[in-house]
Design an enzyme around this catalytic site. Structure first.
Site, short mmCIF file in Angstrom:
data_model
loop_
_atom_site.label_atom_id
_atom_site.label_comp_id
_atom_site.label_asym_id
_atom_site.label_seq_id
_atom_site.Cartn_x
_atom_site.Cartn_y
_atom_site.Cartn_z
N ARG A 27 -5.93 -3.49 8.02
CA ARG A 27 -7.06 -4.42 8.10
C ARG A 27 -7.80 -4.35 9.52
O ARG A 27 -8.40 -5.24 9.91
CB ARG A 27 -6.76 -5.76 8.03
CG ARG A 27 -5.81 -6.33 6.84
CD ARG A 27 -6.96 -6.88 5.87
NE ARG A 27 -6.38 -7.28 4.68
CZ ARG A 27 -6.20 -8.85 4.36
NH1 ARG A 27 -6.33 -9.66 5.38
NH2 ARG A 27 -5.81 -8.91 3.30
N TYR A 154 -0.55 -12.32 -7.69
CA TYR A 154 -1.68 -13.17 -7.65
C TYR A 154 -2.19 -13.85 -9.03
O TYR A 154 -2.75 -14.68 -9.34
CB TYR A 154 -2.52 -12.35 -6.95
CG TYR A 154 -2.22 -12.41 -5.52
CD1 TYR A 154 -2.88 -13.33 -4.61
CD2 TYR A 154 -1.74 -11.09 -4.84
CE1 TYR A 154 -2.41 -13.05 -3.06
CE2 TYR A 154 -1.44 -10.84 -3.65
CZ TYR A 154 -1.71 -11.94 -2.92
OH TYR A 154 -1.49 -11.99 -1.49
O1 CP3 Z 1 -7.56 -2.35 6.00
C1 CP3 Z 1 -8.68 -2.43 5.94
O2 CP3 Z 1 -9.37 -2.75 6.89
C2 CP3 Z 1 -9.36 -2.53 4.39
C3 CP3 Z 1 -9.52 -3.76 3.91
C4 CP3 Z 1 -8.73 -4.56 3.17
C5 CP3 Z 1 -8.54 -6.01 2.70
N1 CP3 Z 1 -7.79 -6.38 1.92
C6 CP3 Z 1 -10.12 -6.73 3.20
C7 CP3 Z 1 -9.96 -8.15 3.27
C8 CP3 Z 1 -7.05 -4.29 2.42
C9 CP3 Z 1 -6.57 -2.96 2.52
C10 CP3 Z 1 -6.76 -5.26 1.84
C11 CP3 Z 1 -5.60 -5.56 1.08
C12 CP3 Z 1 -5.17 -6.76 0.53
N2 CP3 Z 1 -5.68 -7.93 0.13
C13 CP3 Z 1 -3.74 -6.91 0.53
C14 CP3 Z 1 -2.70 -6.03 0.78
C15 CP3 Z 1 -2.54 -5.98 2.15
C16 CP3 Z 1 -2.03 -6.96 3.11
O3 CP3 Z 1 -2.48 -7.59 3.98
O4 CP3 Z 1 -0.56 -7.34 2.60
C17 CP3 Z 1 -3.61 -8.31 0.22
C18 CP3 Z 1 -2.15 -9.08 -0.27
C19 CP3 Z 1 -4.93 -8.81 -0.30
C20 CP3 Z 1 -5.33 -10.02 -0.91
C21 CP3 Z 1 -6.08 -11.08 0.10
N3 CP3 Z 1 -7.48 -10.86 0.39
C22 CP3 Z 1 -5.74 -12.15 0.67
C23 CP3 Z 1 -4.17 -12.77 0.46
C24 CP3 Z 1 -6.73 -12.60 1.46
C25 CP3 Z 1 -6.86 -13.68 2.20
C26 CP3 Z 1 -6.16 -13.82 3.64
C27 CP3 Z 1 -6.99 -13.33 4.61
O5 CP3 Z 1 -6.67 -12.66 5.46
O6 CP3 Z 1 -8.17 -13.97 4.79
C28 CP3 Z 1 -7.89 -11.59 1.29
C29 CP3 Z 1 -9.12 -11.65 1.90
C30 CP3 Z 1 -9.50 -10.21 2.78
N4 CP3 Z 1 -9.59 -9.24 2.29
C31 CP3 Z 1 -10.07 -10.40 3.98
C32 CP3 Z 1 -10.32 -8.89 4.32
C33 CP3 Z 1 -11.12 -8.57 5.71
C34 CP3 Z 1 -10.62 -11.71 4.59
C35 CP3 Z 1 -11.64 -12.17 4.02
C36 CP3 Z 1 -12.76 -12.58 4.91
O7 CP3 Z 1 -13.70 -12.07 5.63
O8 CP3 Z 1 -12.74 -14.00 5.08
#
Ligand code: CP3
Length: 354
Positions: A27, A154
């Site tokens: 992330r 999910y």
């Molecule tokens: O690593 C990176 O920089 C690449 C981007 C990346 C995102 N999601 C961007 C994101 C990657 C590799 C993911 C994977 C992802 N997404 C996973 C597996 C990794 C982990 O964290 O366990 C999972 C379970 C998801 C599902 C997901 N996406 C959730 C549960 C959420 C909400 C939680 C949160 O942090 O807000 C997201 C949203 C998300 N994916 C954001 C980002 C930058 C935040 C969204 C925002 O900008 O508000």
């Protein structure tokens, strides 16, 4: 294609000698960076960042402009696949991901299509090729997907969950339906990752964020078996180089030996296992990636540096380690602390590679 200027990430995954331990952060493009929040505001919302290759490229590059990272990761999400299967992904601010359609019955699962990466997920393929062009050989680009089990949670829950009540009930009440869902997801993930590799991803990581929530027996049958199937179907060489595969099961520390046998090149580790002990357990089979507790980044730089030094010493001499956090960096982290972390890895690791 331009030659890679910094390939220590790919070399460490393949256990080839490196000068210092490579580092990236799960992330690494995200809300802790003010420039990310500005791009998201400009795009409108998170999914618009993902779906527009120019925006996806812009935010992928942001952490690389700040820090001497050894890899870039495609900016996207694991939930693009269920969205392409017709579930209607959306994000409620502050609430995480949601689906308009939930998968509940065998009939729902039978009706799910297997997405075509070019036709249905072309925006991800375009993001990969746009980012590769922008990187111009600076560092390798990582592609990724969720594991079938993690995606299934999910899809069945309709979003995030604490107890996976519906998914677990389906697994035990109707294992046939669950296996059909996981099999469709394994086919989808295989062609999605191969599409990313052909578009320019130079390594791929499978995020099994919720595999560690299964019993030991269920993990083998409902998560690891499908990751194995994916690994055996992936393109492992492209543009004249090996394309390493990383499996990351969060909370999978009890099962490292069997994960190491799945055919991947490297395992991602969360912070609950000791890195040196993990190295002894997996032997020469795989490289290791991890595993600093991301909340260490809330502490002051001196404490962060001490923890980096401890983890490097625990791994010991030689290649086969990619430094990372044990899970994603959180929005509250001070960007300067992330910088202290990355610099400490390079500074303290040279002594282990002489
Ligand atoms: O690593 C990176 O920089 C690449 C981007 C990346 C995102 N999601 C961007 C994101 C990657 C590799 C993911 C994977 C992802 N997404 C996973 C597996 C990794 C982990 O964290 O366990 C999972 C379970 C998801 C599902 C997901 N996406 C959730 C549960 C959420 C909400 C939680 C949160 O942090 O807000 C997201 C949203 C998300 N994916 C954001 C980002 C930058 C935040 C969204 C925002 O900008 O508000």
């Amino acid at each position: 294609m331009t030659a890679l200027k910094n390939d220590r990430f790919l070399r460490a995954l393949l256990k080839q000698p490196v000068d210092v331990t490579p580092v990236w952060m799960m992330r690494q493009a995200g809300r802790y960076l003010p420039e990310y929040r500005a791009s998201r505001a400009k795009a409108g919302d998170f999914m618009s960042l993902c779906m527009n290759p120019a925006f996806a490229c812009e935010v992928t590059m942001q952490p690389l402009e700040r820090y001497p990272l050894d890899a870039a990761i495609l900016f996207s999400d694991i939930l693009t696949i269920p969205d392409a299967m017709g579930q209607g992904l959306y994000f409620e601010t502050g609430e995480g991901p949601r689906f308009k359609k939930v998968v509940s019955t065998l009939a729902d699962i039978e009706a799910l299509p297997i997405p075509d990466p070019q036709k249905d997920l072309g925006y991800v393929m375009d993001a990969v090729s746009t980012i590769r062009r922008e990187l111009n050989g600076r560092v390798p680009l990582i592609g990724f997907s969720g594991s079938p089990w993690t995606l299934a949670t999910y899809m069945v829950e309709g979003g995030s969950s604490k107890d996976f009540r519906k998914t677990k009930a389906m697994l035990y009440d109707n294992p046939h339906a669950m296996h059909l869902l996981l099999d469709k997801l394994a086919q989808s993930v295989t062609s999605y990752l191969n599409g990313q590799i052909l578009a320019g991803a130079q390594a791929v990581q499978i995020f099994d964020t919720w595999g560690g929530n299964l019993s030991a027996a269920a993990y083998q049958e409902f998560s690891l078996a499908y990751m194995k199937k994916i690994v055996s179907g992936l393109i492992r060489e492209h543009e004249g180089r090996k394309v390493p595969v990383i499996l990351f099961t969060k909370n999978g520390g009890l099962w490292l030996e069997s994960i190491a046998d799945a055919g991947a090149d490297a395992l991602g580790l969360d912070w609950t296992c000791d890195l040196g002990e993990a190295r002894r357990r997996v032997g020469n089979k795989v490289a290791l990636q991890g595993n600093m507790d991301p909340t260490v980044l809330y502490a002051k730089p001196e404490a962060i540096r001490a923890e980096v030094a401890r983890i490097l010493a625990s791994y010991g001499n030689g290649t086969g380690h990619v430094f990372n956090l044990g899970h994603g960096i959180t929005p509250e982290v001070d960007p300067e602390h992330a910088g202290a972390f990355i610099n400490a890895v390079h500074e303290f690791s040279a002594q282990y590679h002489q």
